[in-house]
Design an enzyme around this catalytic site. Structure first.
Site, PDB file in Angstrom:
ATOM      1  CD1 TRP A  80      -1.419  -1.852   2.273  1.00 26.63           C
ATOM      2  CD2 TRP A  80      -2.205  -1.414   0.218  1.00 26.63           C
ATOM      3  NE1 TRP A  80      -2.816  -3.592   1.368  1.00 26.63           N
ATOM      4  CE2 TRP A  80      -3.411  -3.111   0.316  1.00 26.63           C
ATOM      5  CE3 TRP A  80      -3.066  -0.897  -1.056  1.00 26.63           C
ATOM      6  CZ2 TRP A  80      -3.921  -3.517  -0.050  1.00 26.63           C
ATOM      7  CZ3 TRP A  80      -4.049  -1.399  -1.901  1.00 26.63           C
ATOM      8  CH2 TRP A  80      -4.907  -2.770  -0.874  1.00 26.63           C
TER       9      TRP A  80
ATOM     10  CG  ASP B  27      -2.486   4.337   4.141  1.00 25.86           C
ATOM     11  OD1 ASP B  27      -3.912   4.936   5.080  1.00 25.86           O
ATOM     12  OD2 ASP B  27      -2.606   3.953   3.442  1.00 25.86           O
TER      13      ASP B  27
ATOM     14  CE  LYS C 220      -7.266  -1.649   6.023  1.00 23.97           C
ATOM     15  NZ  LYS C 220      -7.440  -3.163   5.739  1.00 23.97           N
TER      16      LYS C 220
END
Length: 372
Positions: A102, A169, A193
């Site tokens: 990511w 992030d 999440k």
């Protein structure tokens, strides 16, 4: 329907507290006595404005976000922000830390908007750690890092010590530990999440991040447009925002971020303790970089004479063994295989205890059968 709890270790969409799910489900039937479903309630109605305002205020309170920072709750996920962050913030050039899939994707998207410098990477080591030292050129606009790496199970438990603004992030560890918000130009992530269900992203922006427009942008990409419209430039994801409000209320009722951190430490301790004692399982991340959110591990092929096929077969057997005992979602990411236990805020301590029991029981069974 089973009366036994099912412990869901999926990496996202992830487990949520029962009361959060039930409140959201009830709102989808009828929103707080209005006679209307949340799904058909206007996003410009006073009652939804109260939901949106409460969610943002709770996030500000729980993370101690300064009053002059902007909080946006937008449709989409972190992948959308990979593009939108550099579009709004990259003025000259930006520094990126590559610690996983990511992080690499965020770096790739930034290259569409200007010069990007990769100042650190752990790719050659299989992304098994986060760098302890990062040297950043003084002329970059910001340093971007991915605070938790879900696939490889590594995490920055403290912000990088650099002299430039930070952008992070925090999709997979937001609200699981205290953070120094004021050191960041921007904090963003997908909500599915630790914060809510899928379909929602959060973006926390400093005044400096929004101080100037580096380039003309389509309105939908421009954070300043979203801020000017109070986060209602277009129809937001009303159900995920309601779910986020309920999750934030739940976190506050449990004792806030300090309580979430204590739980994260305890859940991960239980599982890493098994890995450190095991003759069968092996953790993927270095000890000094272990994530509290994603415990990535595998059955050690070296214990099986280097037979990776046999190890993979045993992993599949272990996944089935766990499922029979109401533990699901532990299959590793398709890029790396193995096993993974995602222990986000909604995971009760009993879930980690149950998985630890399964690991010990399964290993003992294999020893008795002479497989180890």
């Amino acid at each position: 329907m089973t009366t036994q709890p099912i412990y869901n270790f999926c990496a996202g969409p992830a487990t949520l507290p029962r009361e959060v799910m039930e409140a959201t489900a009830e709102a989808c039937r009828q929103l707080e006595g209005t006679g209307l479903s949340l799904m058909e309630t206007s996003h410009r109605s006073p009652i939804f404005q109260e939901v949106l305002d409460a969610a943002r205020q709770l996030l500000r309170e729980l993370l101690h976000i300064p009053s002059d920072y902007t909080i946006l709750l937008l449709g989409g996920g972190a992948s959308m922000e990979f593009c939108r962050i550099p579009a709004n913030l990259l003025r000259r050039r930006a520094a990126y830390v590559n610690t996983g899939v990511w992080a690499a994707k965020a770096q790739h998207e930034a290259q569409h908007w200007g010069e990007v410098v990769e100042v650190a990477s752990t790719e050659r080591d299989g992304y098994d750690h986060v760098p302890s030292q990062i040297t950043v050129p003084s002329d970059v606009d910001y340093l971007h890092y991915t605070s938790n790496n879900t696939i490889y199970g590594t995490e920055f438990l403290h912000e990088p010590e650099v002299s430039v603004p930070l952008v992070s992030d925090m999709s997979s560890d937001i609200l699981s530990r205290p953070i120094q918000v004021e050191r960041h130009w921007a904090i963003y992530g997908g909500a599915q999440k630790n914060l809510s269900m899928a379909g929602l992203s959060f973006v926390i922006l400093s005044p400096e991040a929004l101080a100037e427009t580096p380039r003309p942008l389509p309105s939908i990409l421009d954070y300043r447009v979203h801020r000017a419209h109070g986060g209602l430039f277009h129809t937001p994801p009303v159900v995920p925002i309601f779910c986020a409000r309920q999750m934030l209320r739940w976190i506050k009722s449990q004792g806030g971020v300090p309580a979430m951190e204590r739980m994260a430490v305890e859940r991960s301790r239980l599982l890493y303790e098994v890995l450190d004692e095991s003759r069968m399982f092996r953790g993927m991340a270095r000890r000094d970089s272990r994530s509290r959110m994603n415990i990535s591990f595998r059955i050690d092929a070296e214990r099986l004479g280097g037979d990776t096929t046999k190890a993979a077969a045993l992993e599949a057997e272990f996944i089935d063994y766990c499922a029979e005992r109401d533990v699901v979602g532990i299959k590793g990411h398709r890029l790396v295989g193995g096993l993974r236990a995602s222990c986000y805020n909604g995971m009760p301590l009993r879930g980690a205890e149950r998985l630890a029991e399964c690991m010990r029981e399964f290993e003992s069974q294999q020893i008795r059968r002479g497989r180890l």
